[in-house]
Design a protein around this motif. Sequence first.
Motif, PDB file in Angstrom:
ATOM      1  N   TYR A  88       0.813  -1.216   0.000  1.00  0.00           N
ATOM      2  CA  TYR A  88       0.000   0.000   0.000  1.00  0.00           C
ATOM      3  C   TYR A  88       0.847   1.267   0.000  1.00  0.00           C
ATOM      4  O   TYR A  88       0.758   2.053  -0.919  1.00  0.00           O
ATOM      5  N   PHE A  89       1.629   1.479   1.026  1.00  0.00           N
ATOM      6  CA  PHE A  89       2.388   2.722   1.158  1.00  0.00           C
ATOM      7  C   PHE A  89       3.774   2.553   0.552  1.00  0.00           C
ATOM      8  O   PHE A  89       4.633   1.889   1.114  1.00  0.00           O
ATOM      9  N   THR A 108       0.256   4.748  -3.920  1.00  0.00           N
ATOM     10  CA  THR A 108       0.233   5.243  -5.303  1.00  0.00           C
ATOM     11  C   THR A 108      -0.516   4.340  -6.269  1.00  0.00           C
ATOM     12  O   THR A 108      -0.804   4.757  -7.383  1.00  0.00           O
ATOM     13  N   ASP A 109      -0.810   3.128  -5.880  1.00  0.00           N
ATOM     14  CA  ASP A 109      -1.485   2.187  -6.779  1.00  0.00           C
ATOM     15  C   ASP A 109      -2.579   1.433  -6.036  1.00  0.00           C
ATOM     16  O   ASP A 109      -2.658   1.467  -4.814  1.00  0.00           O
ATOM     17  N   GLU A 129       0.780  13.269  16.614  1.00  0.00           N
ATOM     18  CA  GLU A 129      -0.336  13.139  15.678  1.00  0.00           C
ATOM     19  C   GLU A 129      -0.123  11.913  14.811  1.00  0.00           C
ATOM     20  O   GLU A 129       0.996  11.595  14.427  1.00  0.00           O
ATOM     21  N   TYR A 130      -1.226  11.236  14.487  1.00  0.00           N
ATOM     22  CA  TYR A 130      -1.204  10.061  13.617  1.00  0.00           C
ATOM     23  C   TYR A 130      -2.548  10.014  12.915  1.00  0.00           C
ATOM     24  O   TYR A 130      -3.593  10.007  13.571  1.00  0.00           O
ATOM     25  N   GLU A 131      -2.520  10.028  11.589  1.00  0.00           N
ATOM     26  CA  GLU A 131      -3.784  10.042  10.858  1.00  0.00           C
ATOM     27  C   GLU A 131      -3.622   9.335   9.519  1.00  0.00           C
ATOM     28  O   GLU A 131      -2.616   9.496   8.831  1.00  0.00           O
ATOM     29  N   ILE A 132      -4.621   8.547   9.164  1.00  0.00           N
ATOM     30  CA  ILE A 132      -4.690   7.949   7.839  1.00  0.00           C
ATOM     31  C   ILE A 132      -5.815   8.668   7.103  1.00  0.00           C
ATOM     32  O   ILE A 132      -6.964   8.649   7.542  1.00  0.00           O
ATOM     33  N   ILE A 133      -5.466   9.322   6.013  1.00  0.00           N
ATOM     34  CA  ILE A 133      -6.445  10.041   5.212  1.00  0.00           C
ATOM     35  C   ILE A 133      -6.770   9.149   4.023  1.00  0.00           C
ATOM     36  O   ILE A 133      -6.014   9.068   3.064  1.00  0.00           O
ATOM     37  N   GLU A 134      -7.888   8.458   4.139  1.00  0.00           N
ATOM     38  CA  GLU A 134      -8.218   7.405   3.188  1.00  0.00           C
ATOM     39  C   GLU A 134      -8.933   7.946   1.959  1.00  0.00           C
ATOM     40  O   GLU A 134      -9.870   8.714   2.060  1.00  0.00           O
ATOM     41  N   GLN A 135      -8.455   7.507   0.803  1.00  0.00           N
ATOM     42  CA  GLN A 135      -9.076   7.818  -0.479  1.00  0.00           C
ATOM     43  C   GLN A 135      -9.491   6.496  -1.104  1.00  0.00           C
ATOM     44  O   GLN A 135      -8.699   5.823  -1.733  1.00  0.00           O
TER      45      GLN A 135
END
Length: 143
Positions: A88-89, A108-109, A129-135
């Motif tokens: 993923y990352f 990226t894919d 701070e810790y955040e996952i900004i999901e698309q």
Amino acid sequence: MTAKMEKMKKLNKKQIIIVAAIFVFFAAAAIFVYLKQLRIEMTAEAGVVAGTIISREQAYFNAYGEFDALEELSKSEALQISLEGNRYFTLMRIEAVGDTLMLYAKSTDGFFKGTELYVKYNIRDGMTEYEIIEQTKIPLPRL
């Protein structure tokens, strides 16, 4: 052989509809379980990426008195880390300001294309701070 075929019962319309409904139900359930599993895997990988990079940055800070800043790359020779094998990352960018670093990792894919991980870490205070900004198009679970 025709006698055996005659004895075989044909499905009527009602039975066909019931069988089709059961098939659709199980197919939909399998898809939702798969999508949930994908989100769990992505979240777990985000934690591993953040933990590994923070750990390597701590060692770098202890050795050189500063964090290693990076442009958007998939690997760092100074930190001895590569995200190329991740599912993923696969890209990371690190910004450093004094005793604080900001990590940005990006997918990226694949199904999570555009999803970003953001971590802010201070050498004295730890992770702030810790955040996952999901698309993605996966519906978020309701709590």
